[in-house]
Design a protein around this motif. Structure first.
Motif, mmCIF file in Angstrom:
data_model
loop_
_atom_site.group_PDB
_atom_site.id
_atom_site.type_symbol
_atom_site.label_atom_id
_atom_site.label_comp_id
_atom_site.label_asym_id
_atom_site.label_seq_id
_atom_site.Cartn_x
_atom_site.Cartn_y
_atom_site.Cartn_z
ATOM 1 N N THR A 164 42.765 45.957 40.808
ATOM 2 C CA THR A 164 43.553 46.567 41.894
ATOM 3 C C THR A 164 44.961 46.867 41.390
ATOM 4 N N ILE A 176 39.937 37.047 39.970
ATOM 5 C CA ILE A 176 41.026 37.423 39.052
ATOM 6 C C ILE A 176 40.820 38.854 38.582
ATOM 7 N N ASP A 218 41.560 41.374 41.320
ATOM 8 C CA ASP A 218 43.000 41.536 41.537
ATOM 9 C C ASP A 218 43.643 42.331 40.404
ATOM 10 N N ALA A 219 43.241 42.038 39.165
ATOM 11 C CA ALA A 219 43.814 42.756 38.025
ATOM 12 C C ALA A 219 43.450 44.230 38.088
#
Lengths: 93, 267
Positions: free
Chosen positions: A82, A76, A79-80
């Protein structure tokens, strides 16, 4: 955020999360079930006015459930991060 | 993961978010709505109020006035070194003193005088109360940072929503160019050009599937991409829309870091 372990075995864990609702738990659930070593992941909010959520994770035994939670959280975060980078680049900062 | 800005001005932002799960898009939406802090009036001290409104009504109306927010110089009261009692770092004082001397006077949000020029009402044209000749209103309002989940007055946006990316496929062999779909599409995104059915602006499609229904030869199919989202958000003016999204992502990162630390403690 406070985490309390309610029940823990080699394959399962049930934790209580104080201060988080659907926002984070649903995301966590999704990232957990994306992991093929996790056989079940779910969460429950017993009462909508009391901000405590129970998360239940079961794995196939090849991974400790705490490690499964950690790996999901890391994904998570990745992804955040990125998204933050892409967003900043896109709005031109 | 991919991001593409569609529209952008000082209040609105719409973008395409590609390659993420619904849970991720929803987490982002929920954080924007309920967890990005903004400034709003929370406590009001009345010195004099001879208007027709009760103190509570005026206090409520003041609370709902969006204020420009400076997230870099202020902190949430619960995270403040003062312990939340109210200091320069977590509180702003706005004062208001209006008296209707010889005519009816409308008190507007522009009459609020802020201690900090960075924290002012987004619009000066918000009416608060009307005063009859001889009536007076004098008060001191305390604004602080807060979150939307506590009260909607702290929401940084008036709306934030996402929808799936629409996909329309046309079977050119089956299509008899009757034009039924062109006529029936409420968003007018289909057109017959050179005897060929074309899609003009697919982002506008609201997935109503009316075109599917009216097509006699079943040549048109509406579907959507479950990993691509069209986000749209409208700021109240308290923060620029880009800043809202940025803060929301940072909050998500912080949340996962917090949880990670808590988990590490368990071992």
């Amino acid at each position: 955020m406070k985490v309390k372990v309610l029940e823990k075995t080699d394959k399962t864990i049930e934790i209580e999360l104080d201060g988080e609702g659907h926002t984070f738990c649903n995301l966590l659930r999704k990232y957990l079930i994306d992991d093929e070593r996790v056989t079940f992941a779910g969460y429950r909010i017993d009462h909508p006015l009391i901000g405590k959520t129970k998360i239940y994770v079961r794995t196939d035994g090849t991974i400790d459930p705490i490690d499964a939670l950690l790996s999901a959280t890391e994904r998570i975060k990745k992804d955040a991060e990125t998204l933050l980078m892409l967003f900043k680049r896109e709005v031109g900062e | 993961m991919e991001i593409q800005i569609l529209e952008r001005d000082d209040r609105n932002l719409s973008f395409i978010l590609k390659g993420v799960d619904v849970a991720f898009a929803n987490a982002l939406r929920r954080i924007i709505l309920a967890e990005v802090p903004t400034m709003a009036i929370d406590k009001v001290l009345f010195v004099e109020n001879t208007s027709v409104f009760f103190d509570e009504i005026i206090a409520h109306r003041l609370g709902l006035i969006p204020l420009t927010t400076d997230l870099d110089s202020y902190v949430l009261p619960e995270e403040c070194s003062c312990g939340g009692t109210g200091c320069d770092q977590c509180q702003v004082v706005l004062s208001l003193k209006v008296e209707a001397k010889d005519d009816i006077v409308t008190v507007y949000s522009r009459d609020l005088v802020s201690q900090d020029p960075k924290i002012v009402p987004v619009s000066g044209d918000i009416p608060i109360v009307k005063l009859k000749k001889g009536q007076k209103l004098e008060l001191e309002a305390y604004a602080r940072l807060g979150r939307g989940r506590e009260h909607a007055k702290w929401q940084p946006v008036s709306t934030v929503a996402y929808k799936y990316m629409p996909q329309i496929s046309i079977d050119l062999e089956k299509c008899n160019k009757c034009g039924n779909c062109v006529e029936n599409c409420p968003r007018r995104i289909l057109r017959l050009e050179d005897d060929q059915l074309v899609i003009t602006n697919i982002i506008e499609c609201n997935l109503c599937r009316l075109c599917e229904e009216v097509c006699p030869s079943k040549a048109i199919k509406v579907s959507w991409d479950e990993r691509t989202f069209i986000f749209r958000l409208e700021s109240t003016g308290s923060l620029p829309p880009e800043r809202i999204v940025e803060e929301a992502i940072k909050i998500l990162i912080r949340k996962s870091e917090d949880f990670e630390n808590e988990l590490k403690k368990l071992r």
